[in-house]
Design a protein around this motif. Structure first.
Motif, PDB file in Angstrom:
ATOM      1  N   GLN A 440      -4.689 -19.764  34.680  1.00 19.19           N
ATOM      2  CA  GLN A 440      -5.290 -19.103  33.534  1.00 19.19           C
ATOM      3  C   GLN A 440      -6.526 -18.387  34.026  1.00 19.19           C
ATOM      4  O   GLN A 440      -7.373 -18.971  34.681  1.00 19.19           O
ATOM      5  N   ILE A 443     -12.369 -17.372  31.397  1.00 23.90           N
ATOM      6  CA  ILE A 443     -12.998 -16.420  30.481  1.00 23.90           C
ATOM      7  C   ILE A 443     -14.449 -16.238  30.883  1.00 23.90           C
ATOM      8  O   ILE A 443     -15.133 -17.204  31.216  1.00 23.90           O
ATOM      9  N   ALA A 444     -14.892 -15.023  30.870  1.00 29.29           N
ATOM     10  CA  ALA A 444     -16.315 -14.782  31.073  1.00 29.29           C
ATOM     11  C   ALA A 444     -16.769 -13.861  29.958  1.00 29.29           C
ATOM     12  O   ALA A 444     -16.092 -12.892  29.622  1.00 29.29           O
ATOM     13  N   VAL A 445     -17.884 -14.191  29.367  1.00 31.67           N
ATOM     14  CA  VAL A 445     -18.355 -13.384  28.246  1.00 31.67           C
ATOM     15  C   VAL A 445     -18.939 -12.067  28.743  1.00 31.67           C
ATOM     16  O   VAL A 445     -18.686 -11.012  28.188  1.00 31.67           O
ATOM     17  N   GLY A 446     -19.696 -12.182  29.848  1.00 34.60           N
ATOM     18  CA  GLY A 446     -20.288 -10.971  30.405  1.00 34.60           C
ATOM     19  C   GLY A 446     -21.105 -10.243  29.363  1.00 34.60           C
ATOM     20  O   GLY A 446     -21.864 -10.847  28.633  1.00 34.60           O
ATOM     21  N   TYR A 448     -19.880  -8.576  26.792  1.00 33.00           N
ATOM     22  CA  TYR A 448     -19.191  -8.307  25.540  1.00 33.00           C
ATOM     23  C   TYR A 448     -19.840  -9.002  24.371  1.00 33.00           C
ATOM     24  O   TYR A 448     -20.447 -10.052  24.513  1.00 33.00           O
ATOM     25  N   VAL A 450     -19.347 -11.244  21.606  1.00 33.59           N
ATOM     26  CA  VAL A 450     -18.402 -12.252  21.145  1.00 33.59           C
ATOM     27  C   VAL A 450     -19.138 -13.214  20.247  1.00 33.59           C
ATOM     28  O   VAL A 450     -20.240 -13.650  20.567  1.00 33.59           O
ATOM     29  N   THR A 451     -18.517 -13.544  19.125  1.00 30.39           N
ATOM     30  CA  THR A 451     -19.162 -14.539  18.272  1.00 30.39           C
ATOM     31  C   THR A 451     -18.590 -15.909  18.601  1.00 30.39           C
ATOM     32  O   THR A 451     -17.532 -16.038  19.224  1.00 30.39           O
ATOM     33  N   LEU A 452     -19.292 -16.910  18.164  1.00 33.40           N
ATOM     34  CA  LEU A 452     -18.844 -18.284  18.406  1.00 33.40           C
ATOM     35  C   LEU A 452     -17.473 -18.504  17.794  1.00 33.40           C
ATOM     36  O   LEU A 452     -16.619 -19.159  18.371  1.00 33.40           O
ATOM     37  N   GLY A 453     -17.260 -17.957  16.605  1.00 29.63           N
ATOM     38  CA  GLY A 453     -15.982 -18.146  15.923  1.00 29.63           C
ATOM     39  C   GLY A 453     -14.836 -17.520  16.695  1.00 29.63           C
ATOM     40  O   GLY A 453     -13.769 -18.111  16.846  1.00 29.63           O
ATOM     41  N   MET A 455     -14.731 -16.868  19.904  1.00 33.68           N
ATOM     42  CA  MET A 455     -14.527 -17.644  21.123  1.00 33.68           C
ATOM     43  C   MET A 455     -13.775 -18.921  20.814  1.00 33.68           C
ATOM     44  O   MET A 455     -12.848 -19.305  21.523  1.00 33.68           O
ATOM     45  N   HIS A 456     -14.123 -19.528  19.722  1.00 34.05           N
ATOM     46  CA  HIS A 456     -13.474 -20.773  19.331  1.00 34.05           C
ATOM     47  C   HIS A 456     -11.977 -20.559  19.125  1.00 34.05           C
ATOM     48  O   HIS A 456     -11.151 -21.335  19.597  1.00 34.05           O
ATOM     49  N   LEU A 459     -10.237 -19.995  22.490  1.00 38.75           N
ATOM     50  CA  LEU A 459     -10.128 -21.226  23.289  1.00 38.75           C
ATOM     51  C   LEU A 459      -9.042 -22.135  22.723  1.00 38.75           C
ATOM     52  O   LEU A 459      -8.291 -22.758  23.472  1.00 38.75           O
ATOM     53  N   ARG A 462      -5.768 -20.874  23.947  1.00 38.11           N
ATOM     54  CA  ARG A 462      -5.537 -21.164  25.365  1.00 38.11           C
ATOM     55  C   ARG A 462      -5.170 -22.622  25.565  1.00 38.11           C
ATOM     56  O   ARG A 462      -4.350 -22.968  26.402  1.00 38.11           O
ATOM     57  N   ARG A 463      -5.770 -23.462  24.762  1.00 41.89           N
ATOM     58  CA  ARG A 463      -5.452 -24.875  24.891  1.00 41.89           C
ATOM     59  C   ARG A 463      -4.011 -25.126  24.428  1.00 41.89           C
ATOM     60  O   ARG A 463      -3.285 -25.897  25.024  1.00 41.89           O
TER      61      ARG A 463
END
Lengths: 535, 879
Positions: A440, A443-446, A448, A450-453, A455-456, A459, A462-463
């Protein structure tokens, strides 16, 4: 740095609507009508399921709309993960080959196979068997069209034809003598079948007689040469198709059998068969199923190598071949709208006598045939521009491949899989599944936003993707899960899976085709040892 | 970029003096690099590590008058874990010494900006620890009780009050919370820089970009430090290298084992909210969600302690890698879920960065402090288990005191490096153990909890036999010890479910073991105890031991003496039993975790005399403790020797044969006050003797027993244990053990003066036994240790251990009672009258239970009065 698009599952919730809006193309690929005019004039009747392959796209769409009318709203059946699993796993089958069976070391570790129906009943078939009188293992997938009769017959009979073609003269004699004197026959094949894979009992005598005739001819021909696998495969394919054709012409006094042989001959099937013996892998292919080899590169990544050519309009050589076999005057009509005679998607197939027999023969057989056949619009229908039959052959293209230690697995699958997934993805998913390693991309935010929601959500997906691997004990099941459930991020989306699997029978075929998959795993140690001449 | 923001380094401009002293900090930007200030050739102290610990030690040393101090930092000050720290100063700690360190740190940081002029970013925000379960709330209430008696404001609040204190919290799944209003936030790097600034003003030399390659050691003493910029001679070396402390300890020829291991630790930084969060918004700790959340520049900073930590640098790496650790979002996912569950409104908040900062963890979740047991002058302060900022001030102070005064002002044994030996220094052990320790940061801390990793390292030869008979094990100093034996057919709860603050599931099992000890005979494998032999060719052994121990060891051969090994202040460094094997050799039995400490203490004080030998024989003997009235019968049948008190008096030691095995040291002590014997068996005979004892004992109703039974027995008999009840700040006078001190034994001994003074002036605390009166064993919370004791409603001390007495059918707590002046709070002499005339209550998680205080055990309740201990005790009682 991954693309930002991969970061945000912003459109997760509007997927189904998008899918719905793109279904207007026809999934009934194998057979399709040439012109709307023609279709309208000849096919007004309500379609029967088994021979329901001849709609034109528009009608297809109308039918879809119609279906929506009487279910009032497009119902969304939600399936729980266990329900999804029980559907996906209903037809899964695994076989582990003992590395040393007392006689031979096997280069095959085992295979996983599975199929997911879209047609009701499913028109795909699969077979797997070990040759007992010669070395090697046979595996094949068969995609039927215009019904499942032909695919069923081929799945039962083809491996016997191949095995017999491979047998040395003495063994053939021995078998013939045994039959002659009523002694017990040497077993030729050991089948590895899922309980749902059936053989027709009624036709076994008929099939056996045809097979016996074949080996008797082989005995008479006795070339004295050792049998070449490639040649054996080609001969077996052609002979079986010939026998199917003959049986239909001759008919049978038993009315059930008579009807059966006609159904077999008038329906069609593609076949993709692999013969594995040590490091020698032969793939014989007729039609548009496909064999792909999964190769692990030195860096651990996976790549796919094609071991078959699709016999369809996308294959230039095939188009040329078909055109060359018919007069110049027919050039335009032989391949039309990417179909053979504008009707058939695969350019090679078993059965399908409508594309092989002369018009006279077709009419004669139908007329003398049972009423069911006579009443059927499809069988009575003669393809347009039908001048110089045969247009279709069952002769396979055979590719020989010497297995290397980096060749980890072989995937045989019907086009239901290949039209949803690219072979590179297929190889990667199976490779990662079999090795248990999941590359996989981290992920890197770098930079960009992105909000917590967001990203959540990402993730969680992906799980789920990782956990879906652990749900499956069968590589073929895992592949089907991806083929049906993959979203735009290449991850299995349960909602999507649930929707795709809960489609009503009459709708399922519009969103997906039957999928049949066999994943054969190779034993790299044995292959490596074979290469080094240790075995 | 954000790191810049986080640390907000401004000290360069404000302190030009210091800038001169340090080498180029701007080497990357400026081409003309000023030559670094040369290192001094000599210093009293060299500190390695410029993080919070190193600077705090330097600060406190210089404050205490040690100015000849050099601090070396391999990179830049506060550049390691300190820089990445979340900057939360939290006093909510379970251990009293940790609580005191955190409290001191908080007070120090508060005034540090004023003292140094360096902005520390100190904001008193308070902290709220949330409880999602009743058990968690009990745990918080226990901490709250401790905080309150320490004078730290703290209250248990309802979920509604939580919502009033913090606008974003979802309180629907909460049962309560603990609010500590004085907890604070700091910029950790700036605190470190402020401490460095103050230290350098006091004369401490600070050199950045100087790395220590190894420490030079001669004759077991630190002599100097080798660096990449030359050598510095020194008397003291302080290893504050954080997660590199282990490697630094192993870099020299004589390794110093510092058992710690780094784990990746993640926290999240966000952009500010639309309406930026106030900088004084309380910090949230949600242990059930495994996360903490603080306000950070209008947004939040949130990290946590996941269940599946990622240990790193197991093979050791260089420092630079700390900068380049990858963010691992998939790993962070459970914590992010917990965060969004706790603060659902944050969904739309934009991420700034996921920070990955390695943290060092230790095998028992407590920090490592103190002097190396093998190298004198080599001090360590490291392994903060992610609480470096909270402990920084206090830990630095204690270590400085330790170096300057020879001992810190608090009992730091729980943190002492010497609680570990070489056995905890295996990298594999550390890697596995820290993977268990890190999740424990958030797990519920319940009584009698045992680590599950790194087990079965040291075992008795009987391990398999006992295990097959249902033994359940606990671990002490790497040694497996039996807790109790589960009878066949009995099912106990699995580990996770057995966690409770109430009556445990083994209650009846231990009860029946205790009953058997009282009425028949039990066998307890006590092989883990530390065993030393001291012998000499002449009288050196006796002479030296007389000086080192407070009791009179010049007893006839074959006698066993209970004695303290005291420090100059008369406090217990060790509590042991010494048998005189011959005129010139002694056999000494100490608690299990004394193996390193006691060895070091003796080694450092015994003369370097080839005639005198000290040997650790712990591994040579298996110890079987036969407890109970029928032990006499079992042993006499096995040895064909009369074992009755007339022939084998109490506190007696004799080598004899048991079964076929010869040379078994039999001692008439049981460590419980019950009649019986301990058999010290050469290990090759262990199985044989055990089998013989069990076979012979059958007709006397013998059975196996474990340490829980032993513990119940010794506590109801008011026996103090070193490490639990006794420590370096407790004298024999304070725990009713004057009879174990022979002030007039004719020779001088360590601690004599202090004890004499105490005898004259009286004691300021007194070891007391409490019997809980209105406590329902089945339904009330059980006492553990550390519960506040109240006398007439006023706080007078804390309990040190407790157990259910199956004989008294009551809970017994042991603890120390102080006498604080009602007005001034000054400590006054504690008299027997003071103890006896008072109404006592024990506070268990905020609930007070009436207790009866006793200075002497219930001798009448127990069987025969034939033990020498008790005769002595009763004699003392008459005084």
């Amino acid at each position: 740095m991954p693309a930002p698009a991969h970061l945000f599952p912003l459109i997760r919730n509007c997927e189904i609507s998008r899918i719905c809006s793109t279904v207007c193309y026809c999934h009934h690929k194998h057979l399709c009508c040439l012109s709307s005019h023609f279709a309208h004039s000849h096919f007004r009747c309500a379609p029967q399921k088994k021979f329901a392959a001849l709609y034109r796209p528009k009608e297809n769409f109308n039918h879809f709309i119609h279906a929506r009318d009487y279910t009032s709203t497009p119902q969304r059946f939600y399936l729980t993960p266990p329900q999804v699993n029980s559907i996906l796993k209903a037809n899964e089958y695994s076989f582990k080959v003992p590395e040393f069976d007392g006689k031979n070391v096997s280069s095959v570790l085992g295979f996983d196979s599975n199929q997911l129906p879209a047609n009701a009943p499913i028109e795909d078939r699969r077979s797997a068997a070990t040759c007992l009188q010669t070395r090697g293992m046979l595996l094949g997938v068969f995609d039927g069209h215009a019904g499942c009769a032909c695919a069923q017959a081929v799945s039962e009979r083809l491996f016997y034809y191949i095995a017999v073609s491979l047998l040395p003269h003495e063994t053939l004699l021995e078998i013939e003598n045994a039959v002659e004197s009523g002694r017990a026959l040497l077993p030729i094949l050991q089948w590895h079948k899922h309980p749902n894979d059936y053989f027709s009992k009624e036709a076994s005598k008929l099939y056996f007689n045809s097979l016996r005739t074949y080996w008797q001819e082989l005995i008479d021909l006795n070339s004295g040469e050792t049998t070449d696998v490639k040649e054996a495969l080609v001969n077996a394919f052609k002979r079986l198709d010939n026998d199917i054709s003959l049986e239909a012409q001759v008919g049978d006094p038993n009315s059930f059998l008579n009807y059966l042989v006609l159904r077999v001959a008038f329906s069609g099937a593609t076949a993709c068969v692999a013969h594995v013996d040590g490091v020698d892998l032969h793939v014989a292919n007729t039609g548009d199923s496909r064999a792909v080899l999964g190769v692990q590169e030195e860096d651990g990544s996976w790549s796919a190598v094609n071991l078959s050519y699709d016999h369809n309009a996308q294959n230039e050589h095939e188009v040329k071949r078909v055109r060359k076999e018919h007069p110049k005057s027919e050039e335009k009509n032989v391949v039309k709208q990417d179909r053979l005679l504008g009707l058939l998607m695969p350019f090679r197939a078993f059965g399908d006598v409508k594309f092989k027999w002369s018009i006279d023969l077709q009419k004669r057989v139908i007329e003398s045939g049972p009423d069911q056949l006579n009443d059927n619009e499809y069988t009575k229908f003669i393809p347009p521009n039908y001048h110089t039959p045969p247009y279709l052959t069952a002769e396979p293209e055979v590719i020989h491949h010497k297995l290397r230690p980096q060749d980890k697995f072989l995937i045989l699958a019907t086009d239901g899989l290949w039209e949803t997934m690219h072979r590179q993805d297929v190889a990667r998913i199976v490779g990662e599944y079999l090795t248990g390693v999941h590359h996989q991309q981290p992920i890197a935010v770098g930079g960009y936003k992105v909000t917590l929601g967001q990203m959540h959500g990402l993730l969680a997906e992906r799980r789920a993707r990782i956990s879906s691997v652990f749900e499956d004990q069968n590589a073929a099941t895992h592949l089907i899960r991806h083929a049906v459930g993959n979203n735009e991020f290449g991850t299995v989306d349960h909602d999507r899976l649930s929707k795709m699997l809960s489609l009503p029978e009459e709708l399922a075929r519009m969103y997906r085709d039957d999928i049949t998959i066999i994943v054969v795993q190779f034993n790299s140690h044995v292959i490596g040892a074979c290469q080094n001449g240790e075995l | 970029m954000f790191l810049r923001l986080l640390s907000d380094v401004r000290w360069q401009a404000t302190h030009p003096k210091w800038r001169r002293m340090t080498c180029s900090r701007r080497s990357t930007s400026s081409t003309a690099e000023p030559a670094p200030v040369p290192l001094p050739a000599e210093a009293q102290v060299v500190i390695c590590g410029g993080g919070i610990m190193g600077t705090s030690v330097a600060y406190h040393l210089s404050k205490m008058g040690w100015k000849d101090v050099v601090l070396l930092e391999q990179g830049r000050l506060a550049a390691g874990t300190t820089r990445f720290s979340a900057g939360i100063v939290s006093t909510a700690r379970h251990l009293s010494v940790e609580l005191k360190m955190a409290d001191y740190s908080n007070k120090l940081y508060q005034q540090l900006e004023q003292e140094t002029g360096v902005s520390t970013g100190y904001v008193k925000t308070g902290s709220i620890s949330l409880a999602q379960t009743q058990d968690r709330l009990i745990s918080l209430k226990r901490i709250a009780s401790s905080l309150n008696v320490m004078g730290i404001p703290c209250e248990i609040i309802t979920p509604k009050q939580v919502a009033q204190l913090h606008p974003l919290i979802n309180i629907h799944d909460l049962v309560g919370a603990m609010y500590v209003p004085e907890d604070a936030l700091v910029s950790s790097a700036n605190v470190s820089l402020a401490l460095a600034t103050a230290a350098s003003r006091n004369g401490v030399q600070i050199h950045e970009r100087t790395s220590v390659s190894h420490v030079s050691i001669q004759k077991g003493r630190v002599t100097g430090v080798e660096t990449d910029r030359g050598q510095i001679k020194c008397q003291y070396f302080v290893n504050c290298a954080g997660q590199w402390a282990y490697e630094l300890g192993h870099s020299g020829k004589e390794p110093v084992h510092i058992p710690l291991h780094a784990c990746e630790h993640f926290y999240l930084l966000t952009h500010p909210l639309k309406e930026p969060l106030a900088s004084n918004l309380p910090t949230i700790v949600d242990p059930d969600g495994r996360i903490y959340i603080r306000n950070w520049q209008g947004g939040i900073l949130s990290g946590g302690f996941e269940k599946n930590p990622k240990p790193l640098f197991t093979e050791g790496r260089n420092q630079l890698e700390i900068q380049n650790l990858q963010e691992d979002w998939d790993h962070f996912e459970p914590l992010l879920s917990a965060l969004l569950r706790r603060m659902p409104d944050l969904e739309a908040l934009q991420i700034m960065q996921l920070v990955n900062c390695p943290e060092s963890f230790t095998p028992d979740m407590r920090c490592i402090m103190g002097e190396s047991p093998t190298v004198r002058g080599y001090f360590v302060l490291a392994g903060m288990n992610s609480a470096g900022i909270s402990y920084g001030g206090g830990a630095g102070k204690y270590l400085a005191e330790w170096m300057v005064n020879g001992y810190p002002s608090e009992n730091v044994w729980p943190l002492d490096l010497k609680r570990f030996g070489t056995l905890q220094s295996s990298r594999t052990f550390l890697r596995h153990r820290v993977m268990e320790v890190m999740p424990l940061m958030c797990d519920l801390k319940v009584p009698r909890w045992d680590f599950q990793t790194g087990r079965q390292l040291r075992t008795s030869p009987l391990y398999d036999r006992l295990d097959a008979q249902g033994a359940r094990w606990m671990e002490k100093h790497g040694f497996e010890r039996v807790k109790y034996f589960v009878p066949p057919g009995t099912d106990l709860l699995d580990l996770e479910q057995s966690k409770t603050f109430y009556k445990p599931d083994w209650f009846d099992i231990v009860g029946s073991e205790v009953k058997c000890c009282k009425e028949a005979v039990c066998v307890i494998d006590m092989s883990s105890f530390t065993k030393f032999e001291i012998s000499s060719t002449g009288d050196e052994a006796l002479e030296n031991l007389q000086y080192l121990f407070s009791n009179d060891l010049d007893v006839p051969v074959g006698h066993v003496v209970h004695t303290g090994m005291l420090n100059e202040k008369g406090g217990y460094e060790n509590d042991c039993s010494i048998a005189r094997l011959s005129k010139r050799s002694f056999f000494m039995i100490s608690p299990t975790d004394q193996q390193v400490h006691c060895w070091t203490w003796l080694k450092n004080r015994l003369p370097d005399d080839s005639n005198l030998t000290l040997e650790d024989v712990t591994w040579k003997y298996t110890a079987l403790n036969l407890i109970g009235p029928r032990a006499v019968d079992v042993l006499s049948e096995l040895s064909y020797a009369p074992m009755t008190p007339e022939h084998f008096p109490s506190l007696f030691c004799k080598e004899m044969s048991v079964g076929y095995a010869n040379g078994i040291r039999v001692m008439s002590i049981t460590h419980t006050g019950e009649p019986g014997f301990v058999l010290y068996i050469p290990i090759e005979y262990a199985l044989h003797v055990y089998n013989e004892v069990m076979n012979m004992g059958q007709k006397y109703g013998i059975r196996n027993a474990g340490y829980y039974a032993l513990r119940s027995l010794r506590i109801e008999k008011f026996f103090a244990f070193w490490g639990q009840d006794l420590d370096a700040f407790t004298t024999p006078m304070e725990c009713g053990r004057e009879f174990q001190v022979k002030l007039e034994k004719g020779t001088e001994f360590i601690g004599q003066e202090a004890l004499l003074e105490q005898k004259q002036n009286g004691v300021y605390k007194r070891f007391t036994m409490f019997i809980l009166e209105d406590h329902d064993t089945d339904t009330d919370l059980w006492p553990w240790w550390g519960e506040p004791i109240f006398r007439n409603g006023r706080y007078v001390g804390k309990t040190t251990s407790s157990a259910y007495s199956y004989t008294l059918e009551r809970h017994v707590c042991l603890g120390f009672v102080h006498h604080f002046d009602e007005k001034t709070g000054e400590e006054l002499v504690v008299t027997a009258d003071f103890i006896n005339n008072g109404d006592y209550a024990i506070d268990i998680a905020g609930q007070r239970f009436q207790a009866k205080a006793k200075l002497y055990p219930f001798s009448s309740l127990f069987t025969q009065r034939r033990r020498k201990d008790e005769e002595e005790l009763s004699g003392y009682q008459r005084e």
